[in-house]
Design a protein around this motif. Sequence first.
Motif, short mmCIF file in Angstrom:
data_model
loop_
_atom_site.label_atom_id
_atom_site.label_comp_id
_atom_site.label_asym_id
_atom_site.label_seq_id
_atom_site.Cartn_x
_atom_site.Cartn_y
_atom_site.Cartn_z
N LEU A 109 0.80 -1.23 0.00
CA LEU A 109 0.00 0.00 0.00
C LEU A 109 0.84 1.28 0.00
CD1 LEU A 109 -2.77 -1.01 2.58
CD2 LEU A 109 -2.86 -1.13 0.08
N GLY A 110 2.16 1.13 0.08
CA GLY A 110 3.01 2.31 0.10
C GLY A 110 2.92 3.09 1.39
N LEU A 111 2.75 2.39 2.51
CA LEU A 111 2.62 3.01 3.83
C LEU A 111 3.78 2.58 4.72
CD1 LEU A 111 -1.18 2.32 4.45
CD2 LEU A 111 -0.17 4.46 3.62
N ARG A 112 3.93 3.24 5.86
CA ARG A 112 4.88 2.80 6.87
C ARG A 112 4.22 1.71 7.71
NH1 ARG A 112 5.18 6.55 10.41
NH2 ARG A 112 7.14 5.92 11.37
N ALA A 113 5.03 0.81 8.27
CA ALA A 113 4.49 -0.29 9.06
C ALA A 113 3.70 0.23 10.26
CB ALA A 113 5.63 -1.20 9.53
N GLU A 114 4.19 1.30 10.89
CA GLU A 114 3.47 1.86 12.04
C GLU A 114 2.12 2.42 11.63
OE1 GLU A 114 4.05 1.76 15.29
OE2 GLU A 114 5.70 0.42 14.77
N THR A 115 2.05 2.98 10.43
CA THR A 115 0.78 3.49 9.93
C THR A 115 -0.21 2.35 9.71
OG1 THR A 115 1.96 5.28 8.82
CG2 THR A 115 -0.30 4.88 8.12
N VAL A 116 0.28 1.24 9.17
CA VAL A 116 -0.57 0.06 8.98
C VAL A 116 -1.13 -0.41 10.32
CG1 VAL A 116 -0.53 -2.39 8.38
CG2 VAL A 116 0.51 -0.71 6.85
N LYS A 117 -0.27 -0.47 11.34
CA LYS A 117 -0.72 -0.90 12.67
C LYS A 117 -1.81 0.03 13.20
CE LYS A 117 3.68 -3.00 14.05
NZ LYS A 117 4.83 -2.91 14.99
N GLY A 118 -1.64 1.34 12.94
CA GLY A 118 -2.64 2.30 13.40
C GLY A 118 -3.99 2.08 12.73
N TYR A 119 -3.99 1.88 11.44
CA TYR A 119 -5.25 1.62 10.71
C TYR A 119 -5.89 0.32 11.19
CZ TYR A 119 -4.49 5.37 7.29
OH TYR A 119 -4.33 6.59 6.68
N LEU A 120 -5.05 -0.69 11.42
CA LEU A 120 -5.58 -1.98 11.86
C LEU A 120 -6.21 -1.86 13.24
CD1 LEU A 120 -5.95 -4.95 11.27
CD2 LEU A 120 -3.63 -5.37 12.09
N ARG A 121 -5.55 -1.14 14.16
CA ARG A 121 -6.12 -0.94 15.50
C ARG A 121 -7.45 -0.20 15.42
NH1 ARG A 121 -0.60 -0.01 17.10
NH2 ARG A 121 -0.89 2.23 16.72
N SER A 122 -7.51 0.80 14.56
CA SER A 122 -8.75 1.57 14.41
C SER A 122 -9.87 0.70 13.87
CB SER A 122 -8.50 2.75 13.47
OG SER A 122 -9.68 3.48 13.27
N ALA A 123 -9.57 -0.14 12.87
CA ALA A 123 -10.58 -1.04 12.31
C ALA A 123 -11.06 -2.04 13.35
CB ALA A 123 -10.01 -1.76 11.10
N MET A 124 -10.14 -2.58 14.13
CA MET A 124 -10.51 -3.55 15.17
C MET A 124 -11.41 -2.89 16.21
SD MET A 124 -6.77 -5.41 15.48
CE MET A 124 -7.10 -6.13 17.08
N ARG A 125 -11.11 -1.65 16.57
CA ARG A 125 -11.92 -0.94 17.55
C ARG A 125 -13.35 -0.73 17.02
NH1 ARG A 125 -8.74 2.81 18.15
NH2 ARG A 125 -9.64 4.37 16.76
N LYS A 126 -13.47 -0.34 15.77
CA LYS A 126 -14.80 -0.12 15.19
C LYS A 126 -15.59 -1.42 15.08
CE LYS A 126 -13.52 3.93 12.39
NZ LYS A 126 -13.39 4.47 11.01
N LEU A 127 -14.87 -2.51 14.81
CA LEU A 127 -15.53 -3.81 14.65
C LEU A 127 -15.76 -4.51 15.98
CD1 LEU A 127 -13.47 -4.98 11.56
CD2 LEU A 127 -15.94 -4.53 11.54
N GLY A 128 -15.22 -3.96 17.06
CA GLY A 128 -15.39 -4.55 18.39
C GLY A 128 -14.64 -5.85 18.54
N THR A 129 -13.46 -5.92 17.95
CA THR A 129 -12.67 -7.16 18.00
C THR A 129 -11.32 -6.89 18.64
OG1 THR A 129 -11.77 -6.74 15.78
CG2 THR A 129 -13.79 -8.04 15.92
N HIS A 130 -10.60 -7.99 18.96
CA HIS A 130 -9.33 -7.85 19.66
C HIS A 130 -8.15 -8.47 18.91
CE1 HIS A 130 -12.47 -7.52 22.79
NE2 HIS A 130 -11.65 -6.62 23.29
N THR A 131 -8.42 -9.23 17.87
CA THR A 131 -7.34 -9.84 17.10
C THR A 131 -7.56 -9.60 15.61
OG1 THR A 131 -8.41 -11.99 16.76
CG2 THR A 131 -7.17 -11.68 18.82
N ARG A 132 -6.51 -9.82 14.85
CA ARG A 132 -6.60 -9.65 13.40
C ARG A 132 -7.63 -10.60 12.80
NH1 ARG A 132 -1.43 -7.95 11.10
NH2 ARG A 132 -1.56 -9.60 9.54
N GLY A 133 -7.58 -11.86 13.23
CA GLY A 133 -8.51 -12.85 12.70
C GLY A 133 -9.95 -12.50 13.01
N GLU A 134 -10.20 -12.05 14.23
CA GLU A 134 -11.56 -11.66 14.61
C GLU A 134 -12.03 -10.48 13.77
OE1 GLU A 134 -11.44 -10.78 18.72
OE2 GLU A 134 -11.36 -12.87 19.38
#
Length: 276
Positions: free
Chosen positions: A239-264
């Motif tokens: 995606l042409g992003l920094r790894a830390e940026t990816v982690k931030g987007y993933l954490r935000s998506a997990m929070r919105k989805l009410g999940t705690h892991t990537r798989g969830e």
Amino acid sequence: MAVNAVATVEIGRALVRLRRSTGLPVAFGGLVEPGHPRVRISELNGTSTDSLRRLAVTSGNGLGGKAVALARPCAVTDYSSSRQITHEYDAAVAMEGLCSVVAVPVVVRRRVRGVLYGALRTPQPLGDRTLTAAVDAARDVEQALVVREEASGLLEAARAQPAQPGRGAVWEQVREAHAALRALAPRIGDPALRAELLDACGLLTEPPAPNGVQLAPRELDVLTCVAAGATNAATAERLGLRAETVKGYLRSAMRKLGTHTRGEAVAAARRAGLLP
């Protein structure tokens, strides 16, 4: 937009970049005509006459034809007197008053698709910086055409096979196509084509439930890559992003989805119709 029309637009954009990066007063170029071993000059930038417009340059002839035949950049310091090329097009070149000329082929998947030219009206050597910039301009066209052709192919595949819930190898291919489309979309400069790609992504997913979870485009891009099995590092590279940026987007998506892991998060996004 037809493939050749897209390629012509990219040639025109590259000529602007070529003049800006090199300071050359003249740039022109065109595409190899389908089914014919010749380049048709269609795009002019900085010219003072129309002598070069619609000129058909046969492979092997002149400077551009030599670049096509060899599939590599070629340059001359004084076009009219050079012994390195043939001289079928001297009249058109002389009418424009060109002397030092470089021709760089645009090569996509080992096939020459077009040629970019840059020129001076004085007989002086073109330095390494100028030659490198001309090559870079051609490489930009090549990359743009590859991305657009990949995008068009994926778009057609997506339209041909709308989403149907299921399992197995076929459904995994659908998911891979979805991930590829989402990764390609940000690299497309044309807003209309980018929108078409994102629409194709929608064909591969179930309609989202009313008032369901909404993810930001980049959150969905990251989650799509994760769903395809990509690590954070691989997702960042795709995606042409920094790894830390990816982690931030993933954490935000997990929070919105009410999940705690990537798989969830992936499973929740699929239930919500956000992923195939």
